[in-house]
Structure formats: C-alpha cells, structure tokens
Design a protein around this motif. Structure first.
Motif, short mmCIF file in Angstrom:
data_model
loop_
_atom_site.label_atom_id
_atom_site.label_comp_id
_atom_site.label_asym_id
_atom_site.label_seq_id
_atom_site.Cartn_x
_atom_site.Cartn_y
_atom_site.Cartn_z
N ALA A 433 0.82 -1.21 0.00
CA ALA A 433 0.00 0.00 0.00
C ALA A 433 0.86 1.26 0.00
O ALA A 433 0.60 2.21 -0.75
N GLN A 434 1.90 1.27 0.82
CA GLN A 434 2.78 2.45 0.87
C GLN A 434 3.53 2.64 -0.44
O GLN A 434 3.74 3.78 -0.87
N GLU A 435 3.91 1.56 -1.07
CA GLU A 435 4.58 1.66 -2.37
C GLU A 435 3.65 2.28 -3.40
O GLU A 435 4.07 3.12 -4.21
N MET A 436 2.37 1.89 -3.37
CA MET A 436 1.41 2.46 -4.32
C MET A 436 1.16 3.94 -4.05
O MET A 436 1.05 4.74 -4.98
N VAL A 437 1.09 4.30 -2.78
CA VAL A 437 0.89 5.71 -2.43
C VAL A 437 2.07 6.55 -2.91
O VAL A 437 1.90 7.66 -3.45
N ALA A 438 3.29 6.03 -2.74
CA ALA A 438 4.47 6.75 -3.22
C ALA A 438 4.42 6.92 -4.74
O ALA A 438 4.75 7.99 -5.27
N ALA A 439 4.00 5.85 -5.45
CA ALA A 439 3.87 5.94 -6.91
C ALA A 439 2.81 6.97 -7.29
O ALA A 439 2.99 7.74 -8.25
N TYR A 440 1.71 7.00 -6.57
CA TYR A 440 0.62 7.95 -6.82
C TYR A 440 1.14 9.40 -6.75
O TYR A 440 0.79 10.23 -7.58
N HIS A 441 2.00 9.66 -5.77
CA HIS A 441 2.51 11.03 -5.58
C HIS A 441 3.63 11.38 -6.53
O HIS A 441 3.99 12.56 -6.66
N THR A 442 4.21 10.38 -7.20
CA THR A 442 5.36 10.65 -8.07
C THR A 442 5.04 10.25 -9.51
O THR A 442 4.41 11.02 -10.24
N ARG A 443 5.42 9.07 -9.90
CA ARG A 443 5.35 8.71 -11.32
C ARG A 443 3.93 8.52 -11.83
O ARG A 443 3.71 8.58 -13.04
N TRP A 444 2.95 8.30 -10.95
CA TRP A 444 1.57 8.21 -11.42
C TRP A 444 0.91 9.57 -11.58
O TRP A 444 -0.20 9.66 -12.10
N GLY A 445 1.56 10.61 -11.12
CA GLY A 445 1.06 11.97 -11.30
C GLY A 445 -0.28 12.24 -10.66
O GLY A 445 -1.11 12.98 -11.21
N GLY A 446 -0.53 11.66 -9.48
CA GLY A 446 -1.79 11.92 -8.78
C GLY A 446 -2.99 11.21 -9.38
O GLY A 446 -4.13 11.58 -9.11
N SER A 447 -2.76 10.17 -10.17
CA SER A 447 -3.85 9.40 -10.77
C SER A 447 -3.78 7.96 -10.28
O SER A 447 -2.68 7.41 -10.10
N ILE A 448 -4.92 7.34 -10.10
CA ILE A 448 -4.90 5.92 -9.75
C ILE A 448 -5.03 5.02 -10.98
O ILE A 448 -4.95 3.80 -10.87
N GLU A 449 -5.23 5.59 -12.16
CA GLU A 449 -5.43 4.76 -13.35
C GLU A 449 -4.28 3.77 -13.60
O GLU A 449 -4.53 2.64 -14.04
N PRO A 450 -3.02 4.14 -13.32
CA PRO A 450 -1.93 3.16 -13.55
C PRO A 450 -2.07 1.89 -12.73
O PRO A 450 -1.44 0.87 -13.07
N VAL A 451 -2.87 1.91 -11.67
CA VAL A 451 -3.03 0.69 -10.88
C VAL A 451 -3.64 -0.43 -11.70
O VAL A 451 -3.38 -1.60 -11.48
N PHE A 452 -4.45 -0.06 -12.71
CA PHE A 452 -5.10 -1.06 -13.56
C PHE A 452 -4.12 -1.72 -14.53
O PHE A 452 -4.45 -2.73 -15.14
N LEU A 453 -2.96 -1.15 -14.67
CA LEU A 453 -1.90 -1.76 -15.47
C LEU A 453 -0.91 -2.53 -14.59
O LEU A 453 -0.59 -3.68 -14.86
N GLU A 454 -0.49 -1.89 -13.51
CA GLU A 454 0.59 -2.45 -12.71
C GLU A 454 0.13 -3.52 -11.73
O GLU A 454 0.95 -4.31 -11.26
N HIS A 455 -1.15 -3.57 -11.42
CA HIS A 455 -1.64 -4.55 -10.43
C HIS A 455 -2.72 -5.44 -11.01
O HIS A 455 -3.55 -5.97 -10.28
N ALA A 456 -2.71 -5.61 -12.31
CA ALA A 456 -3.70 -6.48 -12.98
C ALA A 456 -3.11 -7.85 -13.21
O ALA A 456 -1.91 -8.03 -13.40
N TYR A 457 -4.00 -8.84 -13.20
CA TYR A 457 -3.62 -10.20 -13.59
C TYR A 457 -3.72 -10.32 -15.11
O TYR A 457 -4.70 -9.88 -15.70
#
Length: 457
Positions: A433-457
């Motif tokens: 969870a903390q790793e995702m929050v860090a990504a959200y604040h940095t390389r994800w640019g405040g968007s959660i949409e990348p989660v559907f790429l990086e955490h998908a099966y």
C-alpha cells in the motif's frame, strides 16, 4: 464463498453441533492446504466494473470457464453463479460485486497451491481477454463508488444487502468493494485446534499489516494502508472481529458453538428458496422460532453448516480453520499467504515457537494492534517496538517450519521461497500500500489509473 450446503439430517441437541466441528479433526498426514483468492474484474477499455449480464459480462465469463474446465455449474434461480469441480476439488464463485473467487482444492504442498493458482489465472485470461476483461489484485475497489458497483444475482446476497446497513456502517463496502486471500488449514484435535486458533488470532493483525494493499477508494487516497481491514471494524460486530473467548486457556469447540448459536442468522434454504431469517438466532431457530413461517421449520445440519459460513471472525472455525486477515493482492501473494500460515502452524516446533512468542498477548493488546494496523501497518507500535520487528521474528519461525516440512518440488526447492514477497516487505519497511501511495505522488502523477496496469492479472 462456496456453494451453500444441503444436509437434511435433523438437529436434536447442541452436542451434535459440537460434534460436527470436532469431526473435522484429522491425523497430521491428512492435513491439507486450501487457498481462496478473490480479484476484481474490469474492462480494459475505461477501467469500469463488469456487470453480470451482457455479451461481455460475468455470466459470459462463467459460461466460458465452464466450457474450458468441464466443471459443473452452480445455479441460483436458473442463473449460473459459479462452478464446482465434479469431485468437489475446487470451486469458482462470485462475491456480491462480481469479485471472482477461486476456492482451491485441498492440496498437500505449497508447490501444488502455486501451480493451481497459476493455472486458474491462465485459464481465466484465455476466456477473459477476448471479452476485454482483466482482473485487479487489490484488497479494495480503488475507483468505483458503491453506486457504480454491479450486483450479482445471488439470493443470499439480497438478504445480506438489506440487513447490513442495520448492523454496521461498512457492511455494503465489505460485500461489494473488497477482496481477500485466505487459507484453510486442518487440525488434529480440540487441543491442536485451540493452539492454532489462539496463535493465528493473535498474529492475524500482523498478517493484515504484511498484506496491506488497499490505499485507494473512490478514485483517490483513503488514508489507510488496509481500508479493507478498517471497514471490518464496523461491518457486523456481532459476527466479526476478534473473539475474546478464544483467548481463554480452556477454549474449545463448545465455546465457539455457544457463540455461534446467539449470532443472528441470514437465511435458511427450503425447496431451493432462500428465506430471510435475520430476525432470529440459531438458538431461537432450534427452539422453534421458524415453525410457522418456513416449511420444515426446524434446523438441519445443512442449516448449521450454512450458518457457520456466515460468521466472519478474523479466524473462522468450521471443520477447518480459515485465516481471514489479508487483503487481496498480486499473484505472488496468493502463494505467500498460505506459506506464512503453513510454516507457522503445520510444523510442531514452529507452532511451539509461535505460541511461546504470543502466549502473553492479551485480548486488549491484540485488539489495540488490530485497531491501529489499518492506518499504521508495520509501523504500528506493539510492546515498545514496531510491528516490523515482530514480523522479522515470525517470518523466521515460519521459514524454519517450512524447511522442516521439507516439501520439495521437482527442481529440489523447498517451500521457503514462497515467503520471499513478505521478506521483501519487511526488508523495505514499506507495505505494498505504501509503495502504491508513493507511486501515486510521483510517477503516477496523482492518478490511480496506472493501478489497472501495474496490479492487474
């Protein structure tokens, strides 16, 4: 959640309910590992949830899986809601919001468990990708509001949906917007069950911290490492959370039965129809409370088995023990969760060590840890140190337990490698969870949409 049970043997006395649980006892050479994991289906185009009906819906997905696997359909009012392997070795079922669950077979080794999980995901991709569907491995739905989440056509869920808002603030979130990984493990006797249930109850908040994986809700940050664990703090407290009596030195099957008897029921099934029974406890049912409203209105062993499946403590006792504290997660976690608990509970020396480590932990201390973990994760303070330090000790015990099991695959590797994702969490000191929050604040640019790429099966 597997198919509801039909067993028409009448119940004559409470002792029979105790005997039902005790009958789950097995010699050590018959102990098995049953792993369950849930994931959120979503459309690749637009990252929207998948409804039940439609050419590219959940129903089509289940029908495709049925053709591929040859498993028997599970139906509710004529609609397919799941699949079961013909000999009972595994099932696919739907959670209320369309979460897709594999209830795995009872297997001997973690190598088999991991192969089962990988085969399931490969089969699912084969059917889902032509439909434009993928699956998300998180503990909570990151984007869709409750009003956006589809409802699956299961009768028991209709009853639960009406009841949940009466008994807690987060019951519908739990049903429709969370996913978990669970493992079901055996016991040899009442004493063995007691030891395993007490150790795993005390360590369940630690598992929650290690697997914390739900920091997003409604499209943004929710302030938690495990929002899933937080919502369980006010879902239906009569049937969930920590059970104080489990901490008693003489805890046994009868104590669990006495508690379960006084928890309100959800339903009984008669002639294929679900009857809402949320107004009575199982004890009242045994006293004749449903005689006038339900045909054959006295309880059966099937009713008891179904009632036990509607109880949600952090560790659930049926004819086996269910570890219920972990968020859903990526495929490596599907193997790591059973590795953690098998290493601790299936080796005698490891169970001794885990018991020695935790035996002085009181209910109040564990409850305090349980309350803090959803926000603090491994930084939770417990007995003057961070939970991360306890995690190091517990993982060392689990690793030795797996080494002593000496269950090796064809390449000669034992089961300890399945703990690697948890070793990495402790070494980093940060949860998924903390790793995702860090990504959200940095390389994800405040968007959660990348989660559907990086955490998908």
């Amino acid at each position: 959640m597997a198919r509801d049970t039909t067993d028409n043997r009448p119940i004559e006395a409470i002792d029979e309910l105790v005997d039902y649980l005790a009958a789950g006892s097995k010699p050590k050479d018959a102990w098995r590992i049953g792993t369950e994991h849930e994931k959120f289906p979503f459309y690749v185009d637009g990252h929207q949830p998948v409804p039940y009906e439609g050419r590219r819906g959940i129903r089509a997905l289940l029908e495709g899986m049925q053709k591929t696997l040859g498993w028997d359909p599970i139906e509710d009012a004529g609609r397919i809601i799941g699949l079961v392997e013909p000999t009972g070795q595994g099932a696919i079922s739907l959670e209320p919001g369309g979460q897709f669950e594999l209830s795995g077979a009872a297997l001997e080794t973690l190598h088999q468990t991991c192969r089962e999980g990988n085969a399931h995901l490969a089969q699912l991709r084969e059917i889902a990708e032509p439909l434009g569907i993928r699956f998300l491995g998180l503990g909570a739905s990151p984007k869709w509001r409750l009003s956006d989440t589809p409802k699956m056509p299961k009768s028991r869920y209709d009853i639960m949906t009406a009841y949940m808002p009466k008994v807690g603030s987060h019951g519908l979130d739990m049903m429709y917007r969370t996913c978990t990984i669970q493992v079901n493990l055996d016991f040899a006797s009442e004493v063995d069950m007691r030891r395993k249930m007490q150790v795993s109850t005390r360590l369940q908040p630690l598992a929650t911290a290690l697997f914390a994986n739900s920091p997003f809700t409604d499209g943004g940050l929710n302030g938690f490492q495990s929002w899933r664990a937080e919502i369980w703090r006010d879902t239906d407290n009569q049937r969930s959370g920590l059970l104080p009596f489990v901490f008693n030195p003489d805890f046994g099957f009868a104590d669990y039965v006495e508690w379960a008897l006084d928890v309100p029921m959800y339903f009984v099934i008669r002639d294929g129809r679900y009857h809402d029974c949320t107004h009575v406890t199982f004890r009242q049912f045994m006293g004749g409370a449903l005689r006038k409203t339900v045909s054959d209105g006295m309880p059966t062993m099937g009713d008891w088995a179904n009632h036990l499946s509607t109880l949600f403590p952090d560790v659930r006792l049926k004819r086996f023990l269910e570890m219920r504290g972990a968020d859903g997660g990526p495929w490596r976690r599907i193997c790591a969760l059973p590795a953690f608990w098998v290493g601790l509970l299936y080796d005698d020396a490891a169970l001794d060590a885990a018991e020695d480590l935790t035996k002085g932990w009181s209910f109040e201390e564990v409850q305090g840890m349980r309350d803090a973990v959803p926000v603090e994760g491994l930084a939770t303070r417990f007995r003057n140190h961070e939970l991360r330090e306890t995690a190091r000790e517990v993982l060392a015990i689990a690793r030795l337990g797996l080494q002593r099991r000496a269950m090796k695959n064809r390449e000669g590797y034992d089961e300890t490698g399945f703990l690697s994702p948890l070793d990495e969490v402790v070494a980093r000191g940060t949860t998924s969870a903390q790793e995702m929050v860090a990504a959200y604040h940095t390389r994800w640019g405040g968007s959660i949409e990348p989660v559907f790429l990086e955490h998908a099966y």
